[in-house]
Design a protein around this motif. Structure first.
Motif, mmCIF file in Angstrom:
data_model
loop_
_atom_site.group_PDB
_atom_site.id
_atom_site.type_symbol
_atom_site.label_atom_id
_atom_site.label_comp_id
_atom_site.label_asym_id
_atom_site.label_seq_id
_atom_site.Cartn_x
_atom_site.Cartn_y
_atom_site.Cartn_z
ATOM 1 N N UNK A 3 53.370 -9.017 14.533
ATOM 2 C CA UNK A 3 54.043 -8.628 15.963
ATOM 3 C C UNK A 3 54.927 -7.563 15.900
ATOM 4 N N UNK A 4 55.070 -6.827 14.614
ATOM 5 C CA UNK A 4 55.772 -5.756 14.518
ATOM 6 C C UNK A 4 55.140 -4.489 14.689
ATOM 7 N N UNK A 5 55.837 -2.959 14.885
ATOM 8 C CA UNK A 5 55.301 -1.843 15.075
ATOM 9 C C UNK A 5 55.093 -1.306 13.624
ATOM 10 N N UNK A 6 55.726 -1.892 12.334
ATOM 11 C CA UNK A 6 55.667 -1.152 11.166
ATOM 12 C C UNK A 6 56.120 -2.335 9.961
ATOM 13 N N UNK A 7 55.014 -2.519 9.226
ATOM 14 C CA UNK A 7 55.189 -3.579 7.978
ATOM 15 C C UNK A 7 55.397 -2.552 6.906
ATOM 16 N N UNK A 8 56.514 -2.465 6.325
ATOM 17 C CA UNK A 8 56.879 -1.952 5.070
ATOM 18 C C UNK A 8 55.878 -2.136 3.887
ATOM 19 N N UNK A 9 55.920 -1.293 3.058
ATOM 20 C CA UNK A 9 55.103 -1.418 1.904
ATOM 21 C C UNK A 9 55.725 -2.268 0.880
ATOM 22 N N UNK A 10 57.072 -2.313 0.984
ATOM 23 C CA UNK A 10 57.798 -2.981 0.085
ATOM 24 C C UNK A 10 58.372 -4.414 0.678
ATOM 25 N N UNK A 11 58.520 -5.325 -0.196
ATOM 26 C CA UNK A 11 59.025 -6.832 0.097
ATOM 27 C C UNK A 11 60.529 -6.852 0.547
ATOM 28 N N UNK A 12 61.114 -7.798 0.948
ATOM 29 C CA UNK A 12 62.412 -8.031 1.195
ATOM 30 C C UNK A 12 63.066 -8.264 -0.156
ATOM 31 N N UNK A 13 64.209 -7.422 -0.154
ATOM 32 C CA UNK A 13 65.030 -7.579 -1.476
ATOM 33 C C UNK A 13 64.689 -6.368 -2.387
ATOM 34 N N UNK A 14 63.671 -5.824 -2.021
ATOM 35 C CA UNK A 14 63.036 -4.965 -2.953
ATOM 36 C C UNK A 14 62.873 -3.386 -2.265
#
Length: 184
Positions: free
Chosen positions: A145-156
């Motif tokens: 649902x988002x415009x951008x999926x980060x390459x990094x996970x949450x908390x990282x």
């Protein structure tokens, strides 16, 4: 930068360039989503220093920074105060009306706001903001649902990655990197 923020679509950079406020969830974005309780029921959380460092540079480049969290945690409040977030709201289950209220007070439009979240409570905001993002390990139905999926996970470093994208779109990331590179 080894592939970090490489190949960003021009349309995404245009959205990021318009951002005047970045709002984040906490658990699953600024943390890995884990909660540790000690034997005295004291809550502990692990935050990424890289995420924290960028807050001051966003603010000094005209981007307001805030938190809307579904949980009410003193640990998170302490971190928000330490980093001098512009605002931080805790124990908010319906985040969209709160953010709408803040945008109204700031005289901002949804298109000028970015939000990064990872779970169900974040979906109503993610569908409204000008730039929506999720950590790499967000739930699949959030990532789609988002415009951008980060390459990094949450908390990282996911929050840092989105912050760097916003600064890059405004032409402010390279000068910031150069500023620190020149100090060696």
């Amino acid at each position: 930068m080894d592939g970090y923020l490489k190949g960003i679509a021009p349309g995404l950079l245009e959205k990021a360039k318009n951002i005047k406020m970045l709002v984040t969830d906490v658990d699953g974005v600024l943390t890995d989503g884990g909660i540790i309780y000690d034997s005295h029921k004291t809550e502990l959380k692990k935050f990424n220093v890289k995420d924290g460092l960028i807050v001051q540079y966003l603010k000094s480049n005209g981007v307001r920074v805030g938190i809307i969290s579904g949980r009410d945690s003193q640990v998170v409040k302490n971190r928000c105060e330490e980093l001098a977030f512009d605002f931080h709201l805790h124990g908010i289950r319906e985040k969209r009306p709160k953010l709408e209220e803040i945008l109204g007070k700031e005289g901002m439009d949804w298109s000028e706001c970015a939000f990064i979240g990872d779970d169900l409570w974040d979906l109503p905001i993610l569908s409204m903001v000008g730039l929506s993002a999720a950590p790499a390990d967000a739930l699949p139905y959030v990532r789609e649902k988002v415009d951008f999926v980060c390459s990094l996970p949450g908390g990282k470093g996911a929050f840092r990655e989105l912050s760097d994208l916003i600064l890059m779109s405004k032409g402010r990331l390279k000068p910031l990197i150069q500023k620190f590179s020149d100090k060696t």
